[in-house]
Design a protein around this motif. Sequence first.
Motif, PDB file in Angstrom:
ATOM      1  N   ASP A  64       0.850  -1.194   0.000  1.00 12.23           N
ATOM      2  CA  ASP A  64       0.000   0.000   0.000  1.00 12.23           C
ATOM      3  C   ASP A  64       0.882   1.239   0.000  1.00 12.23           C
ATOM      4  OD1 ASP A  64      -2.034   1.795   0.138  1.00 12.23           O
ATOM      5  OD2 ASP A  64      -2.527   1.423   2.236  1.00 12.23           O
ATOM      6  N   GLY A  65       1.081   1.807  -1.184  1.00  8.46           N
ATOM      7  CA  GLY A  65       1.973   2.946  -1.342  1.00  8.46           C
ATOM      8  C   GLY A  65       3.371   2.477  -1.710  1.00  8.46           C
ATOM      9  N   TRP A  66       3.932   3.008  -2.776  1.00 16.75           N
ATOM     10  CA  TRP A  66       5.229   2.499  -3.218  1.00 16.75           C
ATOM     11  C   TRP A  66       6.054   3.585  -3.900  1.00 16.75           C
ATOM     12  CZ3 TRP A  66       5.478   3.272  -8.425  1.00 16.75           C
ATOM     13  CH2 TRP A  66       4.266   3.273  -9.139  1.00 16.75           C
ATOM     14  N   LEU A 112       4.271   0.771 -15.792  1.00 21.12           N
ATOM     15  CA  LEU A 112       4.787   2.121 -15.911  1.00 21.12           C
ATOM     16  C   LEU A 112       5.427   2.284 -17.282  1.00 21.12           C
ATOM     17  CD1 LEU A 112       6.723   2.212 -12.516  1.00 21.12           C
ATOM     18  CD2 LEU A 112       4.381   2.982 -12.912  1.00 21.12           C
ATOM     19  N   GLY A 113       5.495   3.503 -17.751  1.00 19.77           N
ATOM     20  CA  GLY A 113       6.173   3.766 -19.003  1.00 19.77           C
ATOM     21  C   GLY A 113       6.836   5.123 -18.990  1.00 19.77           C
ATOM     22  N   PHE A 114       7.840   5.283 -19.837  1.00 19.11           N
ATOM     23  CA  PHE A 114       8.550   6.560 -19.855  1.00 19.11           C
ATOM     24  C   PHE A 114       9.276   6.736 -21.190  1.00 19.11           C
ATOM     25  CE2 PHE A 114      11.568   3.432 -18.357  1.00 19.11           C
ATOM     26  CZ  PHE A 114      12.783   3.781 -18.934  1.00 19.11           C
ATOM     27  N   TRP A 157       7.259  11.044 -11.485  1.00 19.67           N
ATOM     28  CA  TRP A 157       8.628  10.724 -11.863  1.00 19.67           C
ATOM     29  C   TRP A 157       9.585  11.848 -11.474  1.00 19.67           C
ATOM     30  CZ3 TRP A 157      10.122   6.384 -15.028  1.00 19.67           C
ATOM     31  CH2 TRP A 157       9.056   5.524 -15.353  1.00 19.67           C
ATOM     32  N   SER A 158      10.776  11.463 -11.046  1.00 26.55           N
ATOM     33  CA  SER A 158      11.837  12.433 -10.790  1.00 26.55           C
ATOM     34  C   SER A 158      13.178  11.746 -11.048  1.00 26.55           C
ATOM     35  CB  SER A 158      11.777  12.970  -9.356  1.00 26.55           C
ATOM     36  OG  SER A 158      12.012  11.927  -8.424  1.00 26.55           O
ATOM     37  N   GLN A 159      14.193  12.543 -11.366  1.00 24.87           N
ATOM     38  CA  GLN A 159      15.533  12.000 -11.569  1.00 24.87           C
ATOM     39  C   GLN A 159      16.545  12.953 -10.975  1.00 24.87           C
ATOM     40  OE1 GLN A 159      16.411  10.611 -15.512  1.00 24.87           O
ATOM     41  NE2 GLN A 159      18.592  10.251 -15.095  1.00 24.87           N
ATOM     42  N   SER A 160      17.468  12.405 -10.195  1.00 25.60           N
ATOM     43  CA  SER A 160      18.554  13.172  -9.611  1.00 25.60           C
ATOM     44  C   SER A 160      19.855  12.483  -9.994  1.00 25.60           C
ATOM     45  CB  SER A 160      18.413  13.252  -8.092  1.00 25.60           C
ATOM     46  OG  SER A 160      19.505  13.928  -7.517  1.00 25.60           O
ATOM     47  N   GLY A 161      20.640  13.132 -10.862  1.00 25.08           N
ATOM     48  CA  GLY A 161      21.830  12.469 -11.377  1.00 25.08           C
ATOM     49  C   GLY A 161      21.428  11.263 -12.187  1.00 25.08           C
ATOM     50  N   SER A 162      21.937  10.112 -11.833  1.00 29.74           N
ATOM     51  CA  SER A 162      21.598   8.882 -12.556  1.00 29.74           C
ATOM     52  C   SER A 162      20.459   8.099 -11.903  1.00 29.74           C
ATOM     53  CB  SER A 162      22.840   7.982 -12.640  1.00 29.74           C
ATOM     54  OG  SER A 162      23.311   7.658 -11.336  1.00 29.74           O
ATOM     55  N   THR A 163      19.976   8.561 -10.743  1.00 27.31           N
ATOM     56  CA  THR A 163      18.948   7.833 -10.001  1.00 27.31           C
ATOM     57  C   THR A 163      17.556   8.316 -10.374  1.00 27.31           C
ATOM     58  OG1 THR A 163      20.443   7.468  -8.145  1.00 27.31           O
ATOM     59  CG2 THR A 163      18.095   7.211  -7.717  1.00 27.31           C
ATOM     60  N   VAL A 164      16.699   7.382 -10.752  1.00 24.27           N
ATOM     61  CA  VAL A 164      15.317   7.667 -11.125  1.00 24.27           C
ATOM     62  C   VAL A 164      14.394   7.150 -10.027  1.00 24.27           C
ATOM     63  CG1 VAL A 164      13.505   7.326 -12.859  1.00 24.27           C
ATOM     64  CG2 VAL A 164      15.904   7.451 -13.560  1.00 24.27           C
ATOM     65  N   ARG A 165      13.396   7.946  -9.692  1.00 24.00           N
ATOM     66  CA  ARG A 165      12.393   7.521  -8.708  1.00 24.00           C
ATOM     67  C   ARG A 165      11.004   7.735  -9.283  1.00 24.00           C
ATOM     68  NH1 ARG A 165      16.482   9.761  -5.555  1.00 24.00           N
ATOM     69  NH2 ARG A 165      17.221   8.397  -3.863  1.00 24.00           N
ATOM     70  N   VAL A 166      10.122   6.765  -9.010  1.00 31.06           N
ATOM     71  CA  VAL A 166       8.719   6.863  -9.411  1.00 31.06           C
ATOM     72  C   VAL A 166       7.872   6.524  -8.189  1.00 31.06           C
ATOM     73  CG1 VAL A 166       6.982   6.213 -11.109  1.00 31.06           C
ATOM     74  CG2 VAL A 166       9.415   5.905 -11.644  1.00 31.06           C
ATOM     75  N   THR A 167       6.978   7.427  -7.815  1.00 28.63           N
ATOM     76  CA  THR A 167       6.033   7.141  -6.738  1.00 28.63           C
ATOM     77  C   THR A 167       4.649   6.920  -7.325  1.00 28.63           C
ATOM     78  OG1 THR A 167       5.643   9.497  -6.373  1.00 28.63           O
ATOM     79  CG2 THR A 167       7.325   8.436  -5.024  1.00 28.63           C
ATOM     80  N   ASN A 168       3.849   6.196  -6.575  1.00 33.47           N
ATOM     81  CA  ASN A 168       2.532   5.800  -7.078  1.00 33.47           C
ATOM     82  C   ASN A 168       1.621   6.993  -7.354  1.00 33.47           C
ATOM     83  OD1 ASN A 168       2.450   5.420  -3.837  1.00 33.47           O
ATOM     84  ND2 ASN A 168       0.486   6.211  -4.550  1.00 33.47           N
ATOM     85  N   ALA A 169       0.711   6.825  -8.270  1.00 38.70           N
ATOM     86  CA  ALA A 169      -0.416   7.731  -8.431  1.00 38.70           C
ATOM     87  C   ALA A 169      -1.482   7.354  -7.407  1.00 38.70           C
ATOM     88  CB  ALA A 169      -0.973   7.640  -9.849  1.00 38.70           C
TER      89      ALA A 169
END
Length: 468
Positions: A394-396, A442-444, A416-428
């Motif tokens: 529940d929540g990711w 997911l898609g990008f 979606w967010s990216q800092s340097g080479s690290t990508v993060r995606v949080t749930n809708a």
Amino acid sequence: MTDNRHRRATRLLGLLATGLCAAGLLTAPTAQAADPTPLRELAAAAGIHVGNGIEAAPLASIPAYEAIVGREYEAVTPGNEMKWGSVEPTRGQYNWGPADQIVAYAEANDQIVRGHTLVWHSQQPNWLTSGNFTPAQLRTILSEHIAVQAGRYEGRVYAWDVVNEPFNENGSYRGTIWYDNLGVDYIADSLRWARAADPGAKLYINDYNIEGINAKSNALYNLAVELLAAGVPLDGIGIQGHIIIGQVPSTFAANMQRFADLGLDVAITELDIRMQLPVTDAKLQTQAADYRSVFQSCIAVDGCIGVTVWGVTDGLSWIPDTFPGEGAALMHDAQYRPKPAWNSVYQLLGGTPPEEPGEPGNGTCAVRYSVADQWNNGFTGAITVANPGTTAIDGWELSWTFSSGQSVTNGWNGTWSQSGSTVRVTNAAWNRAIAPGGNVTLGFNASHSGTNPAPGTFTLNGTACTSQ
């Protein structure tokens, strides 16, 4: 608002029934599968309201934020939208939009509104602080401001924090534009002006570090006695409740009780319980016990009408910016997941929290990554996150690292967010739960500079997933 005494009578009957069930004298009804009872309903049955300090912008733009506010809280307080600098940034020119938005939202969701705040030393407009006004002019400005703002929302707020933070820690009066020019009478005058503008609202003095019996709370108590003796319309005391974990005062309930004994309502108005970062399980458990203690103290005092938590999620809390190195002060984390503090309060008020969500990793999350399309300097990626475990997630937040300079340009089905080479995606809001055996896709789109290897490791909520 439902009468507090009726609520407390209902709570006592409920506690009696619970005791009889435990003793085998009554049979508890068979549990039915249903959505968990909203926190606001549990609090109402316990004789108090539960509120939240909210902001107009995330209320309108973040579905998960709005869902929690609308479902779980009976009372709302505008965090900044009713402060002087927000509503009158230019003298005589008012910006009511954000405050109106919150009031209208509350009315549509059967919530009560706490007006915050009419008179404060902070977040004042430049025209006021730099105006070089005479005391007589300041008195007129203050009375007009209270009349206009309280008058605008007459009948639409249940209470006003009329005067906010008038004392220093040692119990002396805080030096402000109001005290320095108008003397201590500005407090009584402000309360009288507020009563004239909104006769039906409860009028409060609100302050911080007055949770226990100390020099500051003693000064406020003595002021309350003086105001009441003079017939000044004071109805309640707001105890903000900005607390450090492990430091809930032992005299919290006794302090509230002495104000209640004056015939005043007491409300905990801005509760958050912060910790030194990083977060640990031990700190979360201490925080949970502290939240429970604060709510217990309110329930124990017949004059305590409610508890307002100062924010929805750790991700939007004011704490980290004001207290560097500290945070995680609220009952929902940055991913809008309930924390142990939430479960502790929920259980205290008679609810049964839903089953804890499953933790990802160790075979309980799996990720499939593929490149759906690729061209000279760009590509489209596709990701499936599966939950092969036996409990819901529940929540990711999914994260990974690109090794060859790839850069995400846009994504869908998450934030979606990216800092340097690290990508993060949080749930809708609509895909925050991954049921056992379920998955989310997911898609990008992203750019690359000639090479485009797949990420080696994916983590969900900080724990490594298996790859498919």
